[in-house]
Write a protein that holds these residues in place. Structure first.
Motif, mmCIF file in Angstrom:
data_model
loop_
_atom_site.group_PDB
_atom_site.id
_atom_site.type_symbol
_atom_site.label_atom_id
_atom_site.label_comp_id
_atom_site.label_asym_id
_atom_site.label_seq_id
_atom_site.Cartn_x
_atom_site.Cartn_y
_atom_site.Cartn_z
ATOM 1 N N PHE A 1 -11.189 -1.882 10.475
ATOM 2 C CA PHE A 1 -11.267 -2.949 9.270
ATOM 3 C C PHE A 1 -12.723 -2.901 8.755
ATOM 4 C CE2 PHE A 1 -12.504 -7.219 8.242
ATOM 5 C CZ PHE A 1 -11.801 -7.581 6.873
ATOM 6 N N LEU A 2 -13.716 -2.750 9.766
ATOM 7 C CA LEU A 2 -15.194 -2.873 9.364
ATOM 8 C C LEU A 2 -15.487 -1.430 8.353
ATOM 9 C CD1 LEU A 2 -16.920 -4.387 12.355
ATOM 10 C CD2 LEU A 2 -17.117 -5.178 9.883
ATOM 11 N N ASP A 3 -15.032 -0.524 8.997
ATOM 12 C CA ASP A 3 -15.321 0.683 8.300
ATOM 13 C C ASP A 3 -14.765 0.915 6.919
ATOM 14 O OD1 ASP A 3 -16.449 2.046 10.776
ATOM 15 O OD2 ASP A 3 -14.508 3.140 11.126
ATOM 16 N N ILE B 1 -7.367 -8.837 5.510
ATOM 17 C CA ILE B 1 -7.470 -7.859 6.246
ATOM 18 C C ILE B 1 -6.476 -6.803 6.285
ATOM 19 C CG2 ILE B 1 -7.442 -7.055 8.895
ATOM 20 C CD1 ILE B 1 -8.639 -9.696 9.432
ATOM 21 N N GLU B 2 -5.238 -7.181 5.884
ATOM 22 C CA GLU B 2 -4.072 -6.413 5.551
ATOM 23 C C GLU B 2 -4.630 -5.554 4.284
ATOM 24 O OE1 GLU B 2 -0.559 -8.810 7.725
ATOM 25 O OE2 GLU B 2 -0.658 -8.496 5.398
ATOM 26 N N ALA B 3 -4.898 -6.278 3.112
ATOM 27 C CA ALA B 3 -5.302 -5.774 1.972
ATOM 28 C C ALA B 3 -6.457 -4.630 1.854
ATOM 29 C CB ALA B 3 -5.530 -7.073 0.947
ATOM 30 N N VAL B 4 -7.161 -4.873 2.842
ATOM 31 C CA VAL B 4 -8.400 -4.046 2.953
ATOM 32 C C VAL B 4 -7.966 -2.696 3.624
ATOM 33 C CG1 VAL B 4 -10.648 -3.448 4.110
ATOM 34 C CG2 VAL B 4 -10.313 -5.647 2.942
ATOM 35 N N LEU B 5 -7.008 -2.926 4.621
ATOM 36 C CA LEU B 5 -6.443 -1.757 5.176
ATOM 37 C C LEU B 5 -5.482 -0.857 4.583
ATOM 38 C CD1 LEU B 5 -6.423 -3.316 8.857
ATOM 39 C CD2 LEU B 5 -8.033 -1.512 8.219
ATOM 40 N N LEU B 6 -4.518 -1.583 3.971
ATOM 41 C CA LEU B 6 -3.322 -0.843 3.174
ATOM 42 C C LEU B 6 -3.347 -1.038 1.835
ATOM 43 C CD1 LEU B 6 -0.864 -2.444 6.141
ATOM 44 C CD2 LEU B 6 -2.099 -0.014 6.052
#
Ligand SMILES: [Zn+2]
Length: 139
Positions: free
Chosen positions: A41-43, A122-127
């Protein structure tokens, strides 16, 4: 500049009707959720805050939690790359369609102050995908 998480975005009036919701507009006088974010997530968040700024501010914002932040913009380093934070905002769209509006300082809040954003963000950032301002092109 404080806005409670998941409240309707209203900072720039021209976009107040866009339906975006606030995430990561932390202020020193307001408690926030904390926890440990994943490296993945941070990346991803770092790259978005560095390369996909949606809207630039006229000036810059500083972190209200860093005693030495003073009046200098904040630079974050991740794996040898530098991102200058506090100059703008990002927009991240969840797969379900919800759009989140966050200041680029959100990376610093998560990395250095253990701020844990809402799970949907968090989901939006990842996916999900990040939006770019039409006025600035999509390059
Ligand atoms: Zn700070």
């Amino acid at each position: 500049m404080y806005f409670e998480d998941l409240t309707p975005y209203s900072y720039h009036r021209s976009e107040a009707e866009s339906g975006a919701v606030n995430v990561g507009w932390l202020g020193a006088d307001h408690p926030f959720a904390s926890g440990t974010a994943s490296v993945e997530f941070l990346d991803r968040l770092f790259v978005i805050c560095r390369d996909h700024v949606f809207k630039m501010h006229r000036g810059f914002h500083v972190c209200e939690f860093c005693p030495n932040a003073a009046n200098a913009p904040l630079a974050a380093i991740r794996i040898g790359n530098e991102a200058r934070l506090g100059f703008g905002e990002i927009r991240v769209r969840h797969q379900g369609g919800k759009v989140f509006a966050a200041p680029t300082l959100i990376y610093h809040y998560v990395a250095d102050h253990q701020y844990l954003p809402p799970r949907e963000f968090i989901e939006a950032v990842l996916l999900g995908d990040c939006l770019v301002d039409h006025a600035r092109g999509s390059s």
